[in-house]
Motif scaffolding. Structure first.
Motif, PDB file in Angstrom:
ATOM      1  N   THR A   1       0.862  -1.418  -0.017  1.00 55.02           N
ATOM      2  CA  THR A   1      -0.023  -0.015  -0.042  1.00 55.02           C
ATOM      3  C   THR A   1       0.828   1.196   0.078  1.00 55.02           C
ATOM      4  O   THR A   1       0.669   2.072  -0.877  1.00 55.02           O
ATOM      5  CB  THR A   1      -0.753  -0.027   1.298  1.00 55.02           C
ATOM      6  OG1 THR A   1      -1.677  -1.227   1.242  1.00 55.02           O
ATOM      7  CG2 THR A   1      -1.679   1.319   1.295  1.00 55.02           C
ATOM      8  N   GLU A   2       1.966   1.282   0.887  1.00 61.58           N
ATOM      9  CA  GLU A   2       2.720   2.371   0.929  1.00 61.58           C
ATOM     10  C   GLU A   2       3.385   2.488  -0.460  1.00 61.58           C
ATOM     11  O   GLU A   2       3.607   3.721  -0.975  1.00 61.58           O
ATOM     12  CB  GLU A   2       3.709   2.061   2.119  1.00 61.58           C
ATOM     13  CG  GLU A   2       4.682   3.373   2.213  1.00 61.58           C
ATOM     14  CD  GLU A   2       5.548   3.378   3.389  1.00 61.58           C
ATOM     15  OE1 GLU A   2       5.579   2.114   4.087  1.00 61.58           O
ATOM     16  OE2 GLU A   2       6.363   4.123   3.686  1.00 61.58           O
ATOM     17  N   ALA A   3       3.876   1.669  -1.054  1.00 58.18           N
ATOM     18  CA  ALA A   3       4.849   1.529  -2.529  1.00 58.18           C
ATOM     19  C   ALA A   3       3.652   2.199  -3.446  1.00 58.18           C
ATOM     20  O   ALA A   3       4.095   3.031  -4.284  1.00 58.18           O
ATOM     21  CB  ALA A   3       5.167   0.384  -2.861  1.00 58.18           C
ATOM     22  N   ALA A   4       2.629   1.796  -3.499  1.00 59.30           N
ATOM     23  CA  ALA A   4       1.505   2.301  -4.542  1.00 59.30           C
ATOM     24  C   ALA A   4       1.292   3.850  -4.192  1.00 59.30           C
ATOM     25  O   ALA A   4       1.150   4.646  -5.080  1.00 59.30           O
ATOM     26  CB  ALA A   4       0.166   1.694  -4.427  1.00 59.30           C
ATOM     27  N   GLN A   5       1.521   4.221  -2.955  1.00 65.41           N
ATOM     28  CA  GLN A   5       1.383   5.482  -2.643  1.00 65.41           C
ATOM     29  C   GLN A   5       2.113   6.393  -3.014  1.00 65.41           C
ATOM     30  O   GLN A   5       1.897   7.698  -3.430  1.00 65.41           O
ATOM     31  CB  GLN A   5       0.822   5.767  -0.930  1.00 65.41           C
ATOM     32  CG  GLN A   5      -0.417   5.177  -0.533  1.00 65.41           C
ATOM     33  CD  GLN A   5      -0.440   5.287   0.967  1.00 65.41           C
ATOM     34  OE1 GLN A   5       0.533   5.542   1.658  1.00 65.41           O
ATOM     35  NE2 GLN A   5      -1.735   4.997   1.570  1.00 65.41           N
TER      36      GLN A   5
END
Length: 889
Positions: free
Chosen positions: A570-574
């Motif tokens: 999720t953090e990488a996508a953000q």
């Protein structure tokens, strides 16, 4: 053994010596009676005597008398008139008498030559006993007792006649008249006689006997009446003449009865022989057809085919074999009964057709049981092996599917050269991605080794589709070796480019590091949750349940790891969205969606695993119930069978029961066993349920169905064999006329020396047993020769031991009389009117219809030179010999 006739003569002679002097009245009667008796025989030679104490002094007429009554020729007499010549002639006569088994006590040739009346009368009485009275036999009683019994039977219907002796019972003359009237009623009107007129009665009997029966007047009516006790020897001599005069009429009846008896025995023996041959042929044919099937230890290598073979074996044990076991027992019973009947009727032992001996049947049956032994265990082991093979094959396929799914595209990925056009950050990502792949590759090494190990085990257990298994395994192993080579080559290339490229996204790197082991854990968890298992006890399934519960306890930690990995994604996508970067992870091919999918699948597989383990627990609990039910029943039936085996073995061991009581007890045991058969059948049904449930061991009982079957069959066989043995002992006892006490004495003596209870005696034991029964077997060469002769009788086949049946047969032969071929031949001669041949008309007239036709069908035509023989004359001599020669006429 002692000769009863010799003992009787000794008694007579001793009595003569004890009396010393004859009573004058008796001397007078004996002189008259004995003189008449001698003349009745001498007249056949054209001579007679006047004075009994004078006319025998030179020995010539004495020797002539002996030749006439014996039918034999004596040595040539001395014709001189000197005393020495007379003594020599008398000695020849006395020697001839002694050669006939008569012991002459205190009677010498000198007394006869000197005209000693008492010694002369004693000698004549001895001759009368030997040649006129000895051969009289009525119901196994001989001589005086037999003659008395004959008189009693013949005069029993007559009023005022009561024959109790040979003196007073004959004084009134009615007994003589009754004998004549019984056989020749036309000669005397008995009903007109009165016991008040003994003189008329006696004279009537004496006159009629002399005129019509050719019996000389040996007694004087006045002497009989005036004597207080008539001379017993005189009366016996005269009455014996009546017996011989009337015995001819009985000979035909006796001869016919003897022939009927012999033919009836022969017909029954032939029926038993035919029944034995039929049973033996049927049983041997069944064994010949069944044995190859039991010896065939080959299946189609599939579970259904092997189960069908097990069902066929159950049908063989429960349906096909029991009737054949009964046939075998009936065959042995028929053979033993036949041999006993043949021994008792003095026939040769029955020899079955070649290949159908009892030993041949036993050997064939033994071969069948050897083929049967272990057949069921082999089938069950084969089922267990095939079940394990199916399990291994499914496990092999499952692991191959997982590995092939994982390895798909890996070869192409490793061959790519994408790192040549990447930035430093990209190449570092590729390197780290490759390190993750190496970690993944190492994690899959164990699965590949498991695949190879399972394939090896399938080869060892000869799996039916092993060719495909080996091909697939070889493909995976070859691919695995290639992946290792490609992995090493790509790592070398990345290491060379590493000094150019440095940047790497730490976030994606962290994802790759954490996602790869978690993904492997998910793969392992998925594999374990769908892994198949085989258990046989509740303890084993409980172990799997406990392991599953332990696995479930780690799901909380796994859930936290899953949330952490998803958080990285999720953090990488953000970040990608925030900075406009490509949302591709350069360090791993794993995606957050794939991790999520596998995690959801694991969460779904956990309750499914719970349900599978619970179902298996219920199955194992049901199996335990089956074990306990079978054990409870088997622990009752097993001791019951063992108890009855001991009870049957102990019947008659104490010797306190009669044979009939022993037979009744064995029959009761047989009835009890038949009533108990339902328990064995119940156990068979339980055993089938146990086998169908794939239960291979039972710790609750030491009995198996096989041991119970063997015990049950031993019990049935033991009862049948004991019943047959007791029946044969009863048959032997009744037919031979031996008493229960004699039979018991024989059994006790035999059992005393049968130390190991094998129902057999070695020669030394048998010899000791004979000595204990009163046999005088000398300890020298002659004694050993006598004993070897006895051994040839009881052990004709030279087996080296004596069975109880042979022992009992020998003892009964020593104590009983049997029919012989000579007796049967003489009986036919009487029926044929003293001719050397017989006709069909005579046989049909004298014998019952079925036995007459039996003789006519088997008698050969007469081939002799007798001129009286017509076209239909039959040879009864060869027929009689055949009855006691070959068993098969």
């Amino acid at each position: 053994m002692a000769d009863p006739y010799k003992d009787e003569y000794m008694a007579q002679e001793n009595e003569w010596e004890r009396e010393g002097l004859l009573d004058p009245e008796w001397e007078k009667q004996q002189r008259k009676t004995f003189t008449a008796w001698c003349n009745s025989h001498l007249r056949k030679a054209g001579t007679n005597i006047e004075n009994i104490d004078e006319d025998f002094r030179n020995g010539l007429k004495l020797m002539l008398l002996l030749e006439v009554i014996s039918g034999e020729v004596l040595p040539r007499p001395e014709r001189g008139k000197m005393r020495v010549h007379k003594i020599a002639n008398v000695n020849k006569a006395l020697a001839f008498i002694e050669s006939k088994g008569v012991r002459l006590v205190s009677i010498g040739a000198e007394e006869i030559v000197d005209g000693n009346l008492k010694m002369t009368l004693g000698m004549i009485w001895t001759i009368i006993l030997r040649f006129a009275i000895q051969d009289i036999s009525v119901e196994e009683l001989t001589a005086k007792e037999g003659l008395l019994l004959w008189c009693q039977r013949k005069t029993a219907p007559y009023k005022n006649v009561n024959v109790q002796n040979f003196h007073i019972s004959w004084k009134d003359g009615l007994a003589f008249c009754a004998l004549i009237h019984r056989h020749r009623p036309e000669l005397i009107d008995y009903h007109k006689l009165s016991r008040d007129n003994p003189m008329e009665n006696l004279n009537t009997a004496f006159d009629v006997a002399e005129k019509h029966l050719d019996i000389p007047r040996m007694l004087d009516a006045e002497d009989m009446i005036n004597s207080a006790k008539p001379d017993e020897r005189s009366v016996m001599t005269y009455v014996s003449a009546y017996y011989h005069a009337f015995s001819g009429a009985q000979q035909a009846e006796t001869a016919a009865n003897r022939i009927c008896k012999v033919l009836k025995v022969n017909q029954e023996n032939e029926r038993l022989m035919e029944e034995y041959e039929r049973l033996a042929s049927d049983l041997l044919e069944w064994i010949r057809r069944t044995k190859p099937w039991l010896e065939n230890r080959i299946t189609d290598n599939t579970l259904p085919g092997t189960r069908r073979k097990l069902d066929e074996f159950r049908d063989y044990r429960q349906v096909q074999k029991p009737p054949r076991l009964e046939d075998k027992a009936r065959l042995e019973t028929t053979f033993n009964t036949l041999q006993t009947r043949l021994r008792l009727s003095n026939r040769p032992a029955y020899l079955p057709t070649e290949g159908k001996m009892v030993s041949d049947i036993a050997n064939a049956w033994k071969g069948l049981e050897l083929a049967e032994k272990g057949f069921e265990d082999w089938l069950l082991n084969e089922l267990q092996r095939l079940e394990r093979l199916e399990h291994l094959a499914k496990k092999f396929k499952n692991k191959c599917d997982i590995h092939e799914e994982w390895s798909t595209g890996k070869e192409d990925m490793l061959r790519m050269e994408d790192f040549k056009r990447c930035r430093l950050t990209d190449i570092k990502a590729m390197k780290r991605k490759h390190e993750a792949f190496e970690s993944d590759l190492a994690a899959h090494q164990d699965r590949v080794e498991q695949i190879a190990a399972i394939a090896q085990e399938l080869n060892t257990l000869e799996y039916h589709d092993i060719a495909n298994v080996n091909s697939r395994c070889q493909t995976i192993c070859d691919q695995w070796d290639l992946l290792g080579s490609l992995t090493q080559a790509r790592r070398t290339a990345l290491d060379e480019a590493e000094q150019i490229l440095e940047r790497m996204d730490s976030l994606q790197l962290e994802f790759a590091k954490r996602a790869a082991p978690f993904n492997n854990w998910l793969d392992g968890a998925r594999e374990d949750l769908v892994d198949m298992f085989i258990v046989h006890t509740t303890e084993e399934i409980q172990g799997l349940i406990d392991a599953h519960e332990q696995f479930k306890s780690t799901l909380g930690e796994a859930d936290r790891e899953y949330k952490g990995i998803v958080g990285l994604c999720t953090e990488a996508a953000q970040l990608a969205s925030q900075y406009g970067l490509l949302n591709e992870n350069p360090y791993t091919t794993l995606q957050g969606d794939a991790i999520t999918t596998k995690w959801m699948e694991v969460q779904q597989l956990v309750p499914n695993r719970d349900q599978t383990l619970h179902g298996e627990m219920l199955k194992q609990q049901n199996n335990e119930r089956l074990r306990r039910t079978f054990a409870q029943k088997a622990n009752v039936v097993g001791p019951w069978v063992e108890k009855h085996l001991d009870a049957v073995a102990s019947v008659g061991a104490q010797g306190r029961e009669s044979l009939e009581q022993q037979l009744a007890k064995l029959k009761q045991y047989e009835q009890n066993v038949q009533s108990y058969k339902s328990n064995i059948e119940d156990l068979e049904h339980l055993n089938q349920e146990v086998q169908e449930a794939m239960i291979f061991e039972n710790r609750h009982t030491s009995y198996t169905m096989e041991t119970l079957r063997v015990g049950w069959e031993q019990l049935l066989t033991s009862i049948a064999r004991c019943i047959n043995e007791v029946e044969n002992q009863i048959l032997t006892r009744d037919s031979k006329g031996i008493t229960n006490e004699q039979l018991e004495e024989f059994k006790k003596s035999f059992n005393h020396f049968d130390k190991n209870r094998s129902r057999q005696l070695e020669p030394k034991e048998f010899k000791a047993c004979l000595v204990s029964l009163g046999y005088n077997i000398r300890d020298d060469r002659q004694g050993e020769a006598d004993f070897q002769r006895i051994m040839s009788i009881v052990d004709p086949n030279g087996t080296g031991y004596v069975t109880f049946a042979a022992f009992l047969d020998f003892m009964t032969r020593e104590t009983a009389d049997t029919d012989t071929a000579e007796q049967v031949m003489q009986s036919f001669r009487i029926l044929a009117g003293d001719q050397e041949f017989i006709t069909a008309d005579i046989l049909r007239r004298e014998l019952p219809p079925d036995q007459a036709e039996y003789c006519i069908a088997r008698m050969a035509p007469y081939r002799g030179a007798n001129a009286n023989a017509g076209p239909g004359a039959l040879d009864y001599t060869s027929f009689s010999t055949a009855l006691y020669g070959e068993s098969d006429l």
